[in-house]
Design a protein around this motif. Structure first.
Motif, PDB file in Angstrom:
ATOM      1  N   UNK A 179       5.309 -14.928 -10.400  1.00  0.00           N
ATOM      2  CA  UNK A 179       4.612 -13.850 -11.086  1.00  0.00           C
ATOM      3  C   UNK A 179       3.253 -14.289 -11.624  1.00  0.00           C
ATOM      4  N   UNK A 180       3.221 -15.463 -12.247  1.00  0.00           N
ATOM      5  CA  UNK A 180       1.934 -15.875 -12.819  1.00  0.00           C
ATOM      6  C   UNK A 180       0.927 -16.155 -11.713  1.00  0.00           C
ATOM      7  N   UNK A 181       1.389 -16.687 -10.584  1.00  0.00           N
ATOM      8  CA  UNK A 181       0.464 -16.907  -9.466  1.00  0.00           C
ATOM      9  C   UNK A 181      -0.120 -15.581  -9.013  1.00  0.00           C
ATOM     10  N   UNK A 182       0.738 -14.585  -8.877  1.00  0.00           N
ATOM     11  CA  UNK A 182       0.262 -13.291  -8.385  1.00  0.00           C
ATOM     12  C   UNK A 182      -0.793 -12.724  -9.317  1.00  0.00           C
ATOM     13  N   UNK A 183      -0.497 -12.747 -10.607  1.00  0.00           N
ATOM     14  CA  UNK A 183      -1.441 -12.137 -11.538  1.00  0.00           C
ATOM     15  C   UNK A 183      -2.740 -12.938 -11.608  1.00  0.00           C
ATOM     16  N   UNK A 184      -2.623 -14.251 -11.585  1.00  0.00           N
ATOM     17  CA  UNK A 184      -3.849 -15.055 -11.627  1.00  0.00           C
ATOM     18  C   UNK A 184      -4.683 -14.855 -10.375  1.00  0.00           C
ATOM     19  N   UNK A 185      -3.985 -14.777  -9.249  1.00  0.00           N
ATOM     20  CA  UNK A 185      -4.700 -14.527  -8.001  1.00  0.00           C
ATOM     21  C   UNK A 185      -5.414 -13.179  -8.070  1.00  0.00           C
ATOM     22  N   UNK A 186      -4.716 -12.217  -8.609  1.00  0.00           N
ATOM     23  CA  UNK A 186      -5.281 -10.880  -8.715  1.00  0.00           C
ATOM     24  C   UNK A 186      -6.526 -10.892  -9.602  1.00  0.00           C
ATOM     25  N   UNK A 209      -5.396  -9.235   9.932  1.00  0.00           N
ATOM     26  CA  UNK A 209      -4.901  -9.464   8.584  1.00  0.00           C
ATOM     27  C   UNK A 209      -5.615  -8.492   7.638  1.00  0.00           C
ATOM     28  N   UNK A 210      -5.149  -8.400   6.405  1.00  0.00           N
ATOM     29  CA  UNK A 210      -5.817  -7.476   5.477  1.00  0.00           C
ATOM     30  C   UNK A 210      -7.298  -7.817   5.293  1.00  0.00           C
ATOM     31  N   UNK A 211      -7.670  -9.053   5.549  1.00  0.00           N
ATOM     32  CA  UNK A 211      -9.079  -9.405   5.423  1.00  0.00           C
ATOM     33  C   UNK A 211      -9.760  -9.411   6.787  1.00  0.00           C
ATOM     34  N   UNK A 246     -15.253  -0.160  -3.119  1.00  0.00           N
ATOM     35  CA  UNK A 246     -14.276  -0.870  -3.914  1.00  0.00           C
ATOM     36  C   UNK A 246     -13.085   0.023  -4.224  1.00  0.00           C
ATOM     37  N   UNK A 247     -11.912  -0.451  -3.920  1.00  0.00           N
ATOM     38  CA  UNK A 247     -10.716   0.292  -4.264  1.00  0.00           C
ATOM     39  C   UNK A 247      -9.732  -0.661  -4.923  1.00  0.00           C
ATOM     40  N   UNK A 248      -9.398  -0.329  -6.138  1.00  0.00           N
ATOM     41  CA  UNK A 248      -8.515  -1.215  -6.900  1.00  0.00           C
ATOM     42  C   UNK A 248      -7.153  -1.353  -6.222  1.00  0.00           C
ATOM     43  N   UNK A 249      -6.664  -0.251  -5.680  1.00  0.00           N
ATOM     44  CA  UNK A 249      -5.359  -0.287  -5.027  1.00  0.00           C
ATOM     45  C   UNK A 249      -5.360  -1.226  -3.832  1.00  0.00           C
ATOM     46  N   UNK A 250      -6.413  -1.109  -3.055  1.00  0.00           N
ATOM     47  CA  UNK A 250      -6.509  -1.924  -1.866  1.00  0.00           C
ATOM     48  C   UNK A 250      -6.570  -3.401  -2.248  1.00  0.00           C
ATOM     49  N   UNK A 251      -7.381  -3.670  -3.267  1.00  0.00           N
ATOM     50  CA  UNK A 251      -7.522  -5.048  -3.713  1.00  0.00           C
ATOM     51  C   UNK A 251      -6.191  -5.606  -4.215  1.00  0.00           C
ATOM     52  N   UNK A 252      -5.483  -4.778  -4.950  1.00  0.00           N
ATOM     53  CA  UNK A 252      -4.192  -5.207  -5.470  1.00  0.00           C
ATOM     54  C   UNK A 252      -3.232  -5.534  -4.324  1.00  0.00           C
ATOM     55  N   UNK A 253      -3.177  -4.636  -3.350  1.00  0.00           N
ATOM     56  CA  UNK A 253      -2.273  -4.854  -2.225  1.00  0.00           C
ATOM     57  C   UNK A 253      -2.660  -6.122  -1.465  1.00  0.00           C
ATOM     58  N   UNK A 254      -3.965  -6.309  -1.275  1.00  0.00           N
ATOM     59  CA  UNK A 254      -4.428  -7.509  -0.560  1.00  0.00           C
ATOM     60  C   UNK A 254      -4.078  -8.762  -1.335  1.00  0.00           C
ATOM     61  N   UNK A 255      -4.352  -8.684  -2.612  1.00  0.00           N
ATOM     62  CA  UNK A 255      -4.154  -9.855  -3.449  1.00  0.00           C
ATOM     63  C   UNK A 255      -2.680 -10.251  -3.508  1.00  0.00           C
ATOM     64  N   UNK A 267       0.834  -1.202   0.000  1.00  0.00           N
ATOM     65  CA  UNK A 267       0.000   0.000   0.000  1.00  0.00           C
ATOM     66  C   UNK A 267       0.865   1.248   0.000  1.00  0.00           C
ATOM     67  N   UNK A 268       1.913   1.174   0.829  1.00  0.00           N
ATOM     68  CA  UNK A 268       2.803   2.319   0.939  1.00  0.00           C
ATOM     69  C   UNK A 268       3.422   2.628  -0.425  1.00  0.00           C
ATOM     70  N   UNK A 269       3.906   1.572  -1.071  1.00  0.00           N
ATOM     71  CA  UNK A 269       4.552   1.787  -2.361  1.00  0.00           C
ATOM     72  C   UNK A 269       3.586   2.306  -3.410  1.00  0.00           C
ATOM     73  N   UNK A 270       2.381   1.759  -3.382  1.00  0.00           N
ATOM     74  CA  UNK A 270       1.415   2.194  -4.389  1.00  0.00           C
ATOM     75  C   UNK A 270       1.065   3.656  -4.150  1.00  0.00           C
ATOM     76  N   UNK A 271       0.903   4.006  -2.886  1.00  0.00           N
ATOM     77  CA  UNK A 271       0.472   5.371  -2.593  1.00  0.00           C
ATOM     78  C   UNK A 271       1.572   6.394  -2.860  1.00  0.00           C
ATOM     79  N   UNK A 272       2.777   6.073  -2.451  1.00  0.00           N
ATOM     80  CA  UNK A 272       3.814   7.077  -2.703  1.00  0.00           C
ATOM     81  C   UNK A 272       4.372   6.944  -4.121  1.00  0.00           C
TER      82      UNK A 272
END
Ligand code: ADP
Ligand code: MG
Length: 619
Positions: free
Chosen positions: A536-543, A599-601, A556-565, A471-476
């Motif tokens: 990498x493929x696991x991350x993207x598929x999970x996302x 946890x994030x969830x 719904x926040x795409x950033x939040x979902x991405x960070x969680x995923x 989250x930190x990285x995405x935000x800054x």
């Protein structure tokens, strides 16, 4: 001032709940089919008109309902399937929330007819938008028929949101296939606008797969059968030469429930390694049976996710089982169990004739018995991380500045940024010694506090740490990226590449670099620091599966979902052993988080036990 809080009237509450359960006609199909199965039906008929926009009807020959139950079944939280919270850990039914019928009845016209075998006459009930229009005694066969008409009649916005008939029918068909595949012992029929799309008797699993995917499928199926203490696998994988450019023939069922698991999918891909052309995907139809106590079925109605206690071991068993099958059927040229052949495979080969002399089998070896736990971990870790020798879970701390030994903080120096009210335990007591951590069942990290004991769930804790970091990285909007030696090409459906496209800039802020994003293909030239290429493929598929599963709403926040995923994909799993440095690092990093408690969830990351409580137990 007068009080302002009111309880929502039931029909409003039901309409709100309905938005979660029913997204489209296919959701109704899923809920009704599952109810029929839970009622022990042996024959189920699905009747659809206009892609479900006009009618979805399911008729079963199951156990039916009494008059009272028929009426009660439309109440929210009315279920015959669980009686106490403990039952949640022993689920053998598909439904358990008692929400489906109430939700559907809130947003459609519903006609229920039902009769039990022991009753002479049945019950017919009509409900429109949660209001009962009629209830009468009815002559009807044993079993239940639920007809859902004019879906979303009272929520025009939702109705307009529905896609074309072709698209909605495809969703229905997908849902139907999943249920029919999971239950070959039930006869199914499926009609759309009066024509017969599908009609299958009670049959075996091979026949069911062939019925659904066509006769040509038969020759390409390779059976996979395995039974260990923790997991039973049965089903088929497709021979490599029949692999497809799409992932349309990939099915996992856990205890007869369809699930999506990018992680387990990865296990299959690993078993097929070297056998598939670039951009092709293996077919698989696999049934996994595990103790219901060891899984956590996501309570969210529309999710097809599941959490395993020990994913790590399942991964290893699955991969070996598939690999073994491919080898046995002379599909894999060589079985590459050669590294450490003395160590053996993680499962018993009983009932198997090992035709390839390269495999050495010690039939007494049981990797799941306690005294072999060391060996199990070695094996498991190698499976997950390719260069096992150097791979440390710490490398997953993408860009975390406390990485490395010199920054190991003493626990007592850790400052808690979070609201101190949340942290009474830490406020008035410091950690006694950072050396006193140990791992319990490769799942929990136990540490001592002045006032007692701290038990941390390693997976959830790591998710929290990674989540805040992402989250930190995405935000800054700055992250360090590591360039790949060779660009990584991944194939997706147009729909999937669109999802990635929508999240592209956020993904870039975590460190991904994309050189190409076309309809079916994504080329990646850089990944976040510390993310292994194999993940990498696991991350993207999970996302993608998270985005598809998430009901977009106001929050719904795409950033939040991405960070969680990403946190979910990369967090160390239960079943992985951690050495003492890693354990301490985990504890320190967790309590350096803004919100270490959950946890994030929103599940607890740790629990504490006070000395007082322990003392009480000795009284
Ligand atoms: P859940 O499946 O979560 O219990 P539902 O709202 O889907 O909740 O159904 C409520 C209850 O109605 C079920 O628990 C079951 O007792 C009864 N019921 C629903 N559908 C059927 C059916 N086809 N046959 C028999 N009983 C049913
Ligand atoms: Mg149900």
């Amino acid at each position: 001032m007068t009080d302002i809080i009111q309880l929502l009237p039931d029909h409003v509450a039901n309409q709100i709940a309905a938005g979660e359960v029913v997204q489209r006609p296919a959701s109704v199909v899923k809920e009704l089919l599952e109810n029929a199965i839970d009622a022990d039906a042996t024959e189920i008929k699905l009747i659809i008109k206009n892609a479900g926009k006009t009618l979805v009807q399911v008729i079963d020959n199951g156990k039916g309902m009494s008059i009272t139950d028929a009426r009660l079944s439309f109440e929210r939280h009315a279920t015959s399937k669980i009686k106490s919270a403990e039952d949640l850990f022993q689920l053998n039914t598909k439904g358990f929330r008692g929400e489906a019928l109430a939700s559907i009845a809130a947003i459609a016209h519903v006609e229920l007819k039902t009769k039990r075998a022991e009753d002479e006459l049945g019950t017919a009930i009509e409900i429109e938008g949660s209001a009962v229009k009629s209830q009468e005694v009815s002559v009807t066969p044993t079993g239940t028929s639920v007809a859902v008409k004019n879906l979303f009649f009272n929520i025009p916005a939702r109705r307009n949101f529905l896609k074309s008939d072709t698209v909605e029918l495809r969703h229905i068909t997908d849902e139907f296939h999943r249920v029919a595949l999971a239950h070959p012992n039930i006869a199914f029929a499926f009609y759309h606008n009066g024509s017969d799309l599908f009609n299958v008797p009670n049959e075996n699993y091979r026949q069911r797969v062939v019925h659904i995917f066509g006769t040509k499928t038969n020759e390409k199926l390779v059976p996979v059968e395995e039974e260990t203490e923790v997991l039973k696998i049965s089903g088929f994988v497709g021979k490599p030469e029949f692999s497809k450019k799409t992932k349309s023939e990939q099915f996992f069922f856990v205890n007869q429930r369809f699930i999506k698991s990018p992680y387990l999918n990865h296990a299959i891909n690993a078993a097929f390694e070297g056998l598939l052309k670039d951009g092709y995907h293996p077919s698989y139809f696999l049934n996994l049976t595990v103790d219901p106590k060891t899984i956590d079925i996501n309570i969210h109605p529309t999710k097809t996710e599941i959490k395993f206690d020990d994913e790590h071991t399942l991964y290893a068993i699955l991969r070996s089982a598939v690999k073994h099958s491919l080898g046995q059927f002379n599909i894999a040229p060589v079985l590459d169990f050669e590294h450490q052949s003395s160590f053996n495979t993680p499962y018993n080969y009983k009932d198997k004739t090992a035709s390839t002399p390269a495999i050495e089998v010690d039939s007494h070896f049981n990797p799941f018995s306690e005294d072999k736990i060391e060996g199990k971990q070695t094996m498991v870790q190698r499976t997950r991380f390719k260069p096992a020798s150097t791979a440390s879970w710490e490398s997953l701390y993408v860009g975390l500045e406390s990485k490395g030994n010199n920054s190991q903080k003493d626990f007592s120096q850790v400052t808690f940024e979070s609201d101190s009210k949340n942290e009474p335990i830490f406020k008035d007591s410091s950690i006694e010694s950072s050396k006193t951590t140990f791992q319990l069942q490769q799942k929990y990290i136990v540490s001592t506090l002045k006032s007692g004991m701290l038990i941390i769930d390693q997976n959830r804790a790591h998710q929290r740490i990674l989540y805040e970091n992402f989250l930190k990285h995405i935000t800054i909007k700055e992250a360090t990226s590591q360039q790949l030696l060779f660009p990584l090409q991944l194939h997706f459906t147009p729909n999937e590449t669109k999802i990635i496209g929508d999240l592209k800039s956020d993904l870039e802020h975590t460190g991904f670099v994309f050189s190409e994003l076309s309809e079916n293909e994504i080329t990646i030239t850089g990944v976040p620091v510390g993310v292994p290429e194999s993940e990498v493929s696991i991350i993207l598929e999970q996302l993608i599966s998270d985005v598809e599963n998430d009901v977009p709403d106001a929050n719904f926040s795409a950033t939040d979902l991405l960070a969680k995923s990403m946190a979910k994909s990369l967090a160390i799993k239960n079943g992985q052993s951690l050495n003492s440095t890693e354990q301490e690092h985990m504890v320190n990093s967790l309590f350096a988080c803004k919100e270490p408690n959950v946890s994030p969830t929103n599940r607890p990351t740790f629990v504490t036990m006070k000395v007082d409580d322990i003392e009480k137990k000795f009284m």
